[in-house]
Design a protein around this motif. Structure first.
Motif, PDB file in Angstrom:
ATOM      1  N   SER A 183     -12.582  16.363  20.819  1.00 50.64           N
ATOM      2  CA  SER A 183     -11.923  15.341  21.632  1.00 50.64           C
ATOM      3  C   SER A 183     -10.627  15.913  22.195  1.00 50.64           C
ATOM      4  O   SER A 183      -9.885  16.596  21.484  1.00 50.64           O
ATOM      5  CB  SER A 183     -11.635  14.083  20.800  1.00 50.64           C
ATOM      6  N   VAL A 184     -10.355  15.640  23.463  1.00 50.77           N
ATOM      7  CA  VAL A 184      -9.209  16.228  24.156  1.00 50.77           C
ATOM      8  C   VAL A 184      -8.355  15.123  24.761  1.00 50.77           C
ATOM      9  O   VAL A 184      -8.866  14.286  25.517  1.00 50.77           O
ATOM     10  CB  VAL A 184      -9.664  17.207  25.264  1.00 50.77           C
ATOM     11  N   HIS A 185      -7.064  15.104  24.417  1.00 53.15           N
ATOM     12  CA  HIS A 185      -6.113  14.170  25.012  1.00 53.15           C
ATOM     13  C   HIS A 185      -4.826  14.929  25.316  1.00 53.15           C
ATOM     14  O   HIS A 185      -4.339  15.696  24.478  1.00 53.15           O
ATOM     15  CB  HIS A 185      -5.802  13.003  24.069  1.00 53.15           C
ATOM     16  N   ARG A 197      -3.704  17.204  22.472  1.00 53.35           N
ATOM     17  CA  ARG A 197      -4.023  16.823  21.105  1.00 53.35           C
ATOM     18  C   ARG A 197      -5.546  16.902  20.991  1.00 53.35           C
ATOM     19  O   ARG A 197      -6.274  16.137  21.618  1.00 53.35           O
ATOM     20  CB  ARG A 197      -3.514  15.404  20.830  1.00 53.35           C
ATOM     21  N   LEU A 198      -6.035  17.875  20.212  1.00 54.33           N
ATOM     22  CA  LEU A 198      -7.467  18.114  20.086  1.00 54.33           C
ATOM     23  C   LEU A 198      -7.961  17.607  18.743  1.00 54.33           C
ATOM     24  O   LEU A 198      -7.285  17.759  17.715  1.00 54.33           O
ATOM     25  CB  LEU A 198      -7.776  19.611  20.208  1.00 54.33           C
ATOM     26  N   GLY A 199      -9.141  17.013  18.743  1.00 52.38           N
ATOM     27  CA  GLY A 199      -9.774  16.534  17.518  1.00 52.38           C
ATOM     28  C   GLY A 199     -10.987  17.385  17.180  1.00 52.38           C
ATOM     29  O   GLY A 199     -11.808  17.680  18.063  1.00 52.38           O
ATOM     30  N   PHE A 200     -11.123  17.786  15.906  1.00 54.19           N
ATOM     31  CA  PHE A 200     -12.210  18.657  15.467  1.00 54.19           C
ATOM     32  C   PHE A 200     -12.960  18.011  14.308  1.00 54.19           C
ATOM     33  O   PHE A 200     -12.454  17.098  13.659  1.00 54.19           O
ATOM     34  CB  PHE A 200     -11.664  20.016  15.019  1.00 54.19           C
ATOM     35  N   LEU A 201     -14.166  18.535  14.042  1.00 54.47           N
ATOM     36  CA  LEU A 201     -14.975  18.009  12.944  1.00 54.47           C
ATOM     37  C   LEU A 201     -14.440  18.460  11.592  1.00 54.47           C
ATOM     38  O   LEU A 201     -14.655  17.804  10.581  1.00 54.47           O
ATOM     39  CB  LEU A 201     -16.433  18.461  13.098  1.00 54.47           C
ATOM     40  N   GLY A 202     -13.749  19.595  11.548  1.00 56.47           N
ATOM     41  CA  GLY A 202     -13.204  20.118  10.303  1.00 56.47           C
ATOM     42  C   GLY A 202     -12.330  21.327  10.576  1.00 56.47           C
ATOM     43  O   GLY A 202     -12.132  21.725  11.731  1.00 56.47           O
ATOM     44  N   THR A 203     -11.825  21.933   9.512  1.00 58.92           N
ATOM     45  CA  THR A 203     -10.916  23.068   9.680  1.00 58.92           C
ATOM     46  C   THR A 203     -11.635  24.299  10.198  1.00 58.92           C
ATOM     47  O   THR A 203     -11.073  25.060  10.992  1.00 58.92           O
ATOM     48  CB  THR A 203     -10.246  23.398   8.334  1.00 58.92           C
TER      49      THR A 203
END
Length: 459
Positions: A183-185, A197-203
């Motif tokens: 996800s990209v904002h 601000r990027l959202g990821f599934l995990g580290t």
């Protein structure tokens, strides 16, 4: 020995394990007959309405998104119109085919087959793995088990050089064409400028994305400390997700309107040699873990299960795990829901001005130690100015640590020879007044090296 380990770890009957060697070719001829014998045939019917499961996608710059589908019922051919069960978007099929091993066009795909479909889909974000597709005006029941990808680790990404913003923006867009789970904002920081601000599934997902940015697109980036999505439950019954420290309620809102704060937990599974059991138990306890159980899967290996706050494993938990086990431990985790937790917002103040890029959300029990550590490391990396720089860390508005970077001073009395002491005092007082004025109007600028140093956790 290998068969016993497989039986103990995966609970597979050792008598059904095929013994083979890909290196020598021993037993390879038994694989295909075993697949035919043990894999069940497709259960669908070609007479039923078309139903397909989307299980993989990739982006092609000529035809757009290519979807890999398993046909569960009916058939599909070029020119048919299909609909996504999840998004209700409609698409016209422009090509169907099978992987052989390269894409090979066919006239149609029928029940039981696995193949690719192109349908003028422009973005990978429209294709959700696990989604069910059906023919337009012939709706079917969605296949069970589909859950949209949900970001669980968030991090800010900023260019080292502000002039590289446009180029980095293009690089991120190209990367996300083939990875819809990111996800990209866009985000703006007073200290770091424009970024995302990027959202990821995990580290691991975050590390792979960062490496691809640096290696494939030669990007110089600064990634802020990763955070996890927290939940805030208000007294009026509403719930809000907090993905950045800036969104965390202030101290007055916490006292008046907030009922509880909640953080995500994971159920972690670790497998390691028996001699490291004590160190692994200690590691989990230090990271606020709750030991569930541990069992010996064979004579030399232990399987340990514990519940951990997700915030504890997104930083340096895996590095410590490998260090304490000398690389022998394996680690896996799955989501385990949210639990109430005493959370606070840790802020960094430089001369009473908050630095938003260094703010973080943490458990109250770790705030004092983390605050002192942060203040000490900042004192080491901030350059001295012509005025004192006061470094403070505050947890929910309460100061927990303070350090001071002393000012640079010119020896204004160097040329003052002899005479009354009042001559020297006059010069020193004049310098003192100038320092006060400078501190009032001076701004503290953090170098990029300061962020890189501070965001690396100390041992």
């Amino acid at each position: 020995r290998a068969a016993q380990q497989i039986e103990g770890t995966f609970e597979i009957d050792a008598s059904k394990i095929l013994h083979m060697s890909a290196k020598t070719g021993l037993g390879v001829d038994a694989v295909l007959p075993s697949v035919i014998e043990n894999m069940p045939p497709p259960l669908g019917s070609i007479d039923q309405p078309f139903k397909a499961l989307l299980f993989d996608t990739w982006y092609d710059k000529y035809v757009g998104v290519v979807c890999l589908m398993a046909i569960k019922d009916g058939s599909i051919k070029k020119g048919d119109r299909i609909v996504s069960t999840h998004s209700k978007q409609k698409y016209e099929v422009t090509e169907v085919g099978i992987m052989h091993p390269e894409p090979s066009p066919t006239t149609s795909l029928q029940v039981g087959q696995v193949g690719y479909i192109t349908c003028n889909m422009k973005s990978v974000s429209e294709a959700h793995v696990g989604d069910t597709f059906y023919r337009d005006k012939h709706p079917v029941e969605a296949l069970p088990g589909f859950v949209p990808a949900k970001s669980m680790v968030f991090a800010g990404v900023f260019p080292i050089d502000a002039d590289e913003f446009a180029r980095l923006d293009e690089s991120i867009q190209k990367l996300t064409l083939n990875d819809s789970s990111v996800s990209v904002h866009k985000e703006t920081s007073a200290a770091l400028g424009q970024g995302w601000r990027l959202g990821f599934l995990g580290t691991l997902h975050m590390d792979v994305f960062r490496q691809r940015l640096e290696e494939e697109y030669d990007a110089s980036i600064l990634i802020t400390a990763p955070t996890v999505p927290y939940q805030i439950k208000y007294r009026d019954g509403t719930t809000r997700f907090i993905r950045t420290p800036a969104d965390f309620p202030d101290i007055h809102t916490m006292q008046d309107n907030v009922e509880s704060t909640m953080e995500p937990f994971v159920l972690a599974t670790m497998i390691f040699p028996e001699r490291y059991l004590g160190q692994m138990l200690e590691l989990c306890t230090l990271h606020r873990g709750e030991i569930q159980n541990h069992v010996y899967i064979d004579e030399a290996r232990v399987l340990l299960k514990c519940r951990l706050p997700m915030a504890e494993i997104v930083s340096d938990f895996f590095d410590k795990l490998k260090s304490k086990s000398q690389g022998f431990a394996s680690f896996d985790y799955e989501e385990s829901g949210y639990e109430a937790s005493d959370l606070v917002k840790m802020e960094v103040l430089l001369n009473n001005e908050a630095v938003d890029a260094l703010a973080s959300v943490m458990h109250r029990s770790t705030s004092v130690v983390a605050g002192r550590d942060m203040a000490k490391r900042l004192r080491e990396v901030i350059r001295r100015q012509l005025f004192d720089i006061i470094i403070q860390t505050a947890a929910n508005g309460k100061i927990v640590a303070r350090e001071t970077v002393k000012q640079l001073r010119k020896n204004v009395t160097a040329k003052c020879y002899g005479g009354d002491i009042t001559r020297k005092m006059k010069l020193l007082n004049k310098q003192k007044e100038g320092k006060k004025r400078m501190k009032k109007f001076g701004k503290v600028e953090l170098p990029q090296e300061a962020f890189l140093t501070v965001m690396t956790k100390s041992e």
